[in-house]
Write a protein that holds these residues in place. Structure first.
Motif, PDB file in Angstrom:
ATOM      1  N   ASN A 136       3.280 -11.985  -3.990  1.00 38.16           N
ATOM      2  CA  ASN A 136       4.487 -11.325  -4.501  1.00 38.16           C
ATOM      3  C   ASN A 136       4.731  -9.980  -3.823  1.00 38.16           C
ATOM      4  N   GLN A 137       3.658  -9.220  -3.549  1.00 37.78           N
ATOM      5  CA  GLN A 137       3.846  -7.908  -2.941  1.00 37.78           C
ATOM      6  C   GLN A 137       4.334  -8.019  -1.499  1.00 37.78           C
ATOM      7  N   SER A 138       3.781  -8.957  -0.743  1.00 38.12           N
ATOM      8  CA  SER A 138       4.215  -9.102   0.653  1.00 38.12           C
ATOM      9  C   SER A 138       5.644  -9.633   0.731  1.00 38.12           C
ATOM     10  N   ILE A 139       5.999 -10.533  -0.181  1.00 34.36           N
ATOM     11  CA  ILE A 139       7.366 -11.068  -0.189  1.00 34.36           C
ATOM     12  C   ILE A 139       8.367  -9.974  -0.568  1.00 34.36           C
ATOM     13  N   GLU A 140       8.041  -9.194  -1.571  1.00 33.66           N
ATOM     14  CA  GLU A 140       8.924  -8.098  -1.976  1.00 33.66           C
ATOM     15  C   GLU A 140       9.141  -7.117  -0.823  1.00 33.66           C
ATOM     16  N   ARG A 141       8.067  -6.816  -0.108  1.00 35.24           N
ATOM     17  CA  ARG A 141       8.158  -5.821   0.981  1.00 35.24           C
ATOM     18  C   ARG A 141       9.008  -6.345   2.133  1.00 35.24           C
ATOM     19  N   VAL A 142       8.802  -7.577   2.583  1.00 35.93           N
ATOM     20  CA  VAL A 142       9.532  -8.071   3.744  1.00 35.93           C
ATOM     21  C   VAL A 142      10.991  -8.359   3.401  1.00 35.93           C
ATOM     22  N   VAL A 143      11.262  -8.806   2.181  1.00 40.36           N
ATOM     23  CA  VAL A 143      12.647  -9.047   1.779  1.00 40.36           C
ATOM     24  C   VAL A 143      13.397  -7.727   1.669  1.00 40.36           C
ATOM     25  N   ARG A 167      -0.678  -2.556  -3.376  1.00 43.26           N
ATOM     26  CA  ARG A 167      -0.990  -2.109  -2.028  1.00 43.26           C
ATOM     27  C   ARG A 167       0.237  -1.563  -1.304  1.00 43.26           C
ATOM     28  N   MET A 168      -0.014  -0.611  -0.441  1.00 44.40           N
ATOM     29  CA  MET A 168       1.002  -0.099   0.457  1.00 44.40           C
ATOM     30  C   MET A 168       1.001  -0.980   1.711  1.00 44.40           C
ATOM     31  N   LEU A 169       2.089  -1.703   1.937  1.00 42.94           N
ATOM     32  CA  LEU A 169       2.144  -2.685   3.010  1.00 42.94           C
ATOM     33  C   LEU A 169       3.063  -2.228   4.138  1.00 42.94           C
ATOM     34  N   GLU A 170       2.755  -2.707   5.333  1.00 43.04           N
ATOM     35  CA  GLU A 170       3.626  -2.487   6.475  1.00 43.04           C
ATOM     36  C   GLU A 170       4.316  -3.794   6.834  1.00 43.04           C
ATOM     37  N   VAL A 171       5.392  -3.708   7.598  1.00 41.92           N
ATOM     38  CA  VAL A 171       6.072  -4.901   8.103  1.00 41.92           C
ATOM     39  C   VAL A 171       5.749  -5.036   9.584  1.00 41.92           C
TER      40      VAL A 171
END
Length: 400
Positions: free
Chosen positions: A172-179, A375-379
């Motif tokens: 969910n976190q990676s999807i939220e970030r990239v979208v 987590r703090m994610l990068e794209v």
């Protein structure tokens, strides 16, 4: 009486008497020992002996360091990733030079519940791991009854809570970030390909929520069962009257590479930007998939991980599993909290809820009230066989 003897006496007569008495004693002693006679030696002291300490069952007691258990598979089909996690924790202890933490590894391949009981019986006050969600469910109630927290490497958010914390990368976190990044880049129309099963269900829910919150629109989500024929059929079900600018493929990079050529053949997705999930970051060959050139995905930062991987190869003679960085970071977290963890006391679980979070190889993270790591994610973009950061991860939760 002793206190009175330390107090100064009035007058000088007592002092003179004491001095004279001392002189007489010394004079008497000098007349008793003939000149030239050897000095009288005191009798030699007899060596004292003590009974040897009894040998206790289990691992030796350690009164200077906190005991921490690592529960990972060291045999069976997941032995490779389990050993990589174990190596990572040892490397973290060496790098931190911590003298307050001692880690003992227990193999979960023979039964996670049995390993947890043995770890608790040995006196461990914290459990790192296990890896698999079903093992977390088996270990958590045993640890909870002993008031021992569990910091698991699983990504199953449903296993979190009641003393169990989840450090794994969640979709969910990676999807939220990239979208969110895609919408800010001008993309508003999305489609999705998600596998059947629990992961797909969670990815679909996160996708819908992320698009809504970011201001985008999902025109279609299609499911498949991971066979090539099913993937092709799912792509064929995209409505021909609903073009989209980006398509999320919530699966491994290999599966996405199978789907992309079929998507390019459609009238609605021929030029769509391909989006991936956190699963892509655990695939060391993601850059080799030519079909994914130009694709975006969000994940934990890779900068510090690359340095860690070099050090790991030097020490252990092989490359680490990407997931092993979670094991390293769990030790950094433990060492930090151990500074305020009194010996002989339970692990201070409240310290895990620090709103400012923690720093590690995978960037900043903190646990939410449900015990799931935020987590703090990068794209990243796949470009020319490599992954390139196109939107860096924030360094802290200061503005969150």
């Amino acid at each position: 009486m002793a206190e009175a003897a330390l107090k100064p006496q009035r007058g000088k007569s007592l002092f003179r008497l004491a001095a004279m008495a001392g002189a007489l004693v010394l004079s008497a002693c000098s007349t008793l020992i003939p000149r030239g006679a050897p000095p009288v030696q005191p009798p030699p002291k007899q060596p004292t002996t003590s009974a040897p300490a009894p040998v206790e069952p289990g691992i030796p007691q350690d009164q200077q360091r906190h005991r921490v258990a690592l529960l990972v598979p060291l045999s069976g089909s997941n032995a490779g990733v389990g050993q990589s996690l174990a190596n990572a924790t040892q490397l973290a202890l060496l790098d931190t030079k911590s003298e307050k933490v001692r880690i003992t590894t227990y193999d979960t391949a023979g039964g996670a519940a049995q390993a947890a009981r043995r770890a608790i019986a040995d006196g461990n006050g914290l459990i790192l791991g296990p890896l698999l969600s079903e093992n977390v469910r088996a270990v958590a109630p045993i640890a909870r009854s002993a008031h021992v927290p569990v910091i698991s490497y699983s990504n199953d958010v449903d296993a979190a809570g009641n003393g169990a914390f989840i450090m794994g990368y969640t979709p969910n976190q990676s999807i939220e970030r990239v979208v969110d990044y895609a919408v800010k880049s001008g993309i508003t129309q999305f489609a999705g390909l998600v596998p059947k099963g629990l992961y797909g269900e969670r990815a679909s829910a996160a996708f819908v929520r992320a698009a809504r919150d970011a201001g985008g629109q999902i025109v279609s989500i299609q499911n498949y069962d991971r066979s090539r024929a099913s993937i092709n059929a799912a792509v064929g079900r995209f409505p021909s009257t609903s073009p989209f600018q980006a398509v999320l493929i919530a699966d491994s990079a290999g599966t996405a590479a199978v789907a992309v050529p079929q998507i390019r053949k459609t009238a609605v997705g021929g030029n769509a930007r391909v989006l991936g999930t956190e699963l892509w970051n655990t695939d060391s060959a993601v850059g080799d998939e030519a079909a994914l050139n130009g694709a975006w995905f969000a994940s934990v930062p890779d900068g510090l991980y690359r340095q860690y991987a070099t050090k790991y190869r030097t020490r252990f003679g092989k490359a680490p599993y990407r997931l092993s960085s979670i094991g390293y970071d769990s030790v950094l977290l433990t060492v930090r909290i151990a500074r305020e963890w009194p010996m002989g006391r339970p692990f201070p679980m409240n310290a895990l809820m620090d709103k400012d979070g923690f720093a590690g190889l995978d960037g900043a993270f903190r646990f939410d009230r449900n015990g799931v790591a935020q987590r703090m994610l990068e794209v990243q973009e796949i470009r020319g066989g490599q992954t390139v950061t196109i939107s860096p991860a924030p360094r802290s939760f200061a503005n969150q």
